[in-house]
Scaffold this motif. Structure first.
Motif, mmCIF file in Angstrom:
data_model
loop_
_atom_site.group_PDB
_atom_site.id
_atom_site.type_symbol
_atom_site.label_atom_id
_atom_site.label_comp_id
_atom_site.label_asym_id
_atom_site.label_seq_id
_atom_site.Cartn_x
_atom_site.Cartn_y
_atom_site.Cartn_z
ATOM 1 N N THR A 1 0.849 -1.188 0.000
ATOM 2 C CA THR A 1 0.000 0.000 0.000
ATOM 3 C C THR A 1 0.884 1.238 0.000
ATOM 4 O O THR A 1 2.105 1.142 0.148
ATOM 5 C CB THR A 1 -0.926 0.010 1.233
ATOM 6 N N HIS B 1 -1.736 5.886 2.721
ATOM 7 C CA HIS B 1 -2.786 4.965 3.161
ATOM 8 C C HIS B 1 -2.373 4.248 4.442
ATOM 9 O O HIS B 1 -3.192 4.038 5.351
ATOM 10 C CB HIS B 1 -3.064 3.950 2.052
ATOM 11 N N TYR B 2 -1.098 3.886 4.534
ATOM 12 C CA TYR B 2 -0.586 3.169 5.704
ATOM 13 C C TYR B 2 -0.710 4.024 6.965
ATOM 14 O O TYR B 2 -1.213 3.567 8.000
ATOM 15 C CB TYR B 2 0.876 2.798 5.461
ATOM 16 N N LYS C 1 -4.302 4.609 8.007
ATOM 17 C CA LYS C 1 -4.889 3.452 8.687
ATOM 18 C C LYS C 1 -4.460 3.413 10.155
ATOM 19 O O LYS C 1 -5.246 3.047 11.036
ATOM 20 C CB LYS C 1 -4.481 2.153 7.999
ATOM 21 N N ILE D 1 -6.739 5.842 11.926
ATOM 22 C CA ILE D 1 -8.115 5.366 12.096
ATOM 23 C C ILE D 1 -8.179 4.229 13.115
ATOM 24 O O ILE D 1 -9.112 4.161 13.936
ATOM 25 C CB ILE D 1 -8.702 4.922 10.742
ATOM 26 N N ASP D 2 -7.200 3.330 13.090
ATOM 27 C CA ASP D 2 -7.168 2.245 14.079
ATOM 28 C C ASP D 2 -7.055 2.807 15.491
ATOM 29 O O ASP D 2 -7.721 2.327 16.426
ATOM 30 C CB ASP D 2 -5.983 1.316 13.808
ATOM 31 N N PHE E 1 -12.620 3.608 5.944
ATOM 32 C CA PHE E 1 -11.783 2.522 6.442
ATOM 33 C C PHE E 1 -12.567 1.471 7.221
ATOM 34 O O PHE E 1 -12.234 0.283 7.173
ATOM 35 C CB PHE E 1 -10.663 3.080 7.335
ATOM 36 N N THR E 2 -13.583 1.889 7.963
ATOM 37 C CA THR E 2 -14.277 0.961 8.863
ATOM 38 C C THR E 2 -15.658 0.537 8.379
ATOM 39 O O THR E 2 -16.204 -0.467 8.845
ATOM 40 C CB THR E 2 -14.438 1.593 10.254
#
Length: 270
Positions: free
Chosen positions: A214, A218-219, A222, A225-226, A261-262
């Motif tokens: 990726t 994007h990495y 993420k 968001i996590d 993302f989710t």
């Protein structure tokens, strides 16, 4: 075979062209070659006998028999040979869109590669040099064919060994990734990460995608968001405060990215 050399530097927009090639017996003196700005085409320097020395990121790596150095266009060259090693080297400079396959499998634009099928590689290399030297009506086509064989053998040598490129690049990539995890709420600065790896922005994105599947953007997104999802589920933090904590200034943008993302809005986890 007599020592054969040519000098031609160009970018070819067709499939493949051998710009120059040759074979050298490096027995009369020490050789030390530095090209600060590299060349505009691709270069390979293959050690048939003896050994060479390849400098990258301040480190010197020995090039044993049956191995080569591959340089991408525009990359600094620094390699050397010692008279006492009685080395023999074959080299080629080439260009064309078929070379793009090297970008897919190489994590670094300057790498040492150990060739698996030495016999076939050296045979094709010798024949390519002879064909290029003859300069007949069909020599360009013949040379292109042999160079295609060499590219195929180079890629085959890379794949089974999980792309054995210079270790320093992998170590620097790990540093950049660790920095992302520690500073995930900071601005996503590709230029900074590339500088940490001593490569260009475009090359950093390429080696990052090859390693993680990726993009750096994007990495890191993420990671944000996590972390946001964890905070929303386990703490009494508000959605607005959570967005700010993970690096978003705009709550609407945060909500949009979070759902992307989710699959759910941030409020779903409250």
């Amino acid at each position: 075979m007599p020592e054969i050399t040519f000098s031609s530097e160009r970018v070819y927009d067709g499939y493949l062209a051998v710009n120059s090639c040759g074979k050298q017996w490096l027995t009369d003196r020490d050789y030390d070659t530095v090209r600060k700005n590299g060349r505009i085409d691709y270069s390979i320097h293959y050690v048939v006998k003896g050994r060479g020395y390849f400098e990258t990121n301040g480190n010197t790596v020995q090039i044993p028999e049956g191995s080569l150095i591959l340089y991408f266009p525009g990359i600094r060259h620094h390699y050397s040979f010692k008279k006492s090693d009685s080395s023999v080297m074959m080299w080629s400079h080439f260009s064309g869109y078929s070379c793009d396959i090297l970008k897919k499998y190489c994590l670094s634009p300057a790498v040492m590669i150990r060739i698996q099928d030495r016999k076939q590689f050296e045979s094709a290399f010798e024949k390519m040099i002879i064909s290029h030297y003859k300069k007949t009506e069909f020599s360009d086509i013949t040379s292109e064919g042999y160079m295609t064989v060499l590219l195929s053998l180079i890629v085959q040598s890379l794949i089974p060994n999980n792309i054995p490129c210079i270790k320093t690049d992998n170590e620097n990539l790990e540093k950049a990734v660790n920095y992302m995890h520690e500073n995930y709420n900071q601005t996503i600065d590709i230029g900074l990460y590339a500088k940490m790896c001593c490569v260009t922005k475009d090359h950093f994105i390429r080696i990052f995608k090859a390693r993680f599947g990726t993009t750096p953007y994007h990495y890191q997104m993420k990671i944000r968001i996590d972390r946001a999802m964890e905070m929303l589920e386990t703490t009494p933090i508000t959605v607005t405060s959570c967005a700010e904590a993970v690096g978003f200034c705009d709550i609407a943008h945060f909500s949009k990215i979070f759902k992307k993302f989710t699959g759910h809005p941030p409020s779903y986890y409250k």
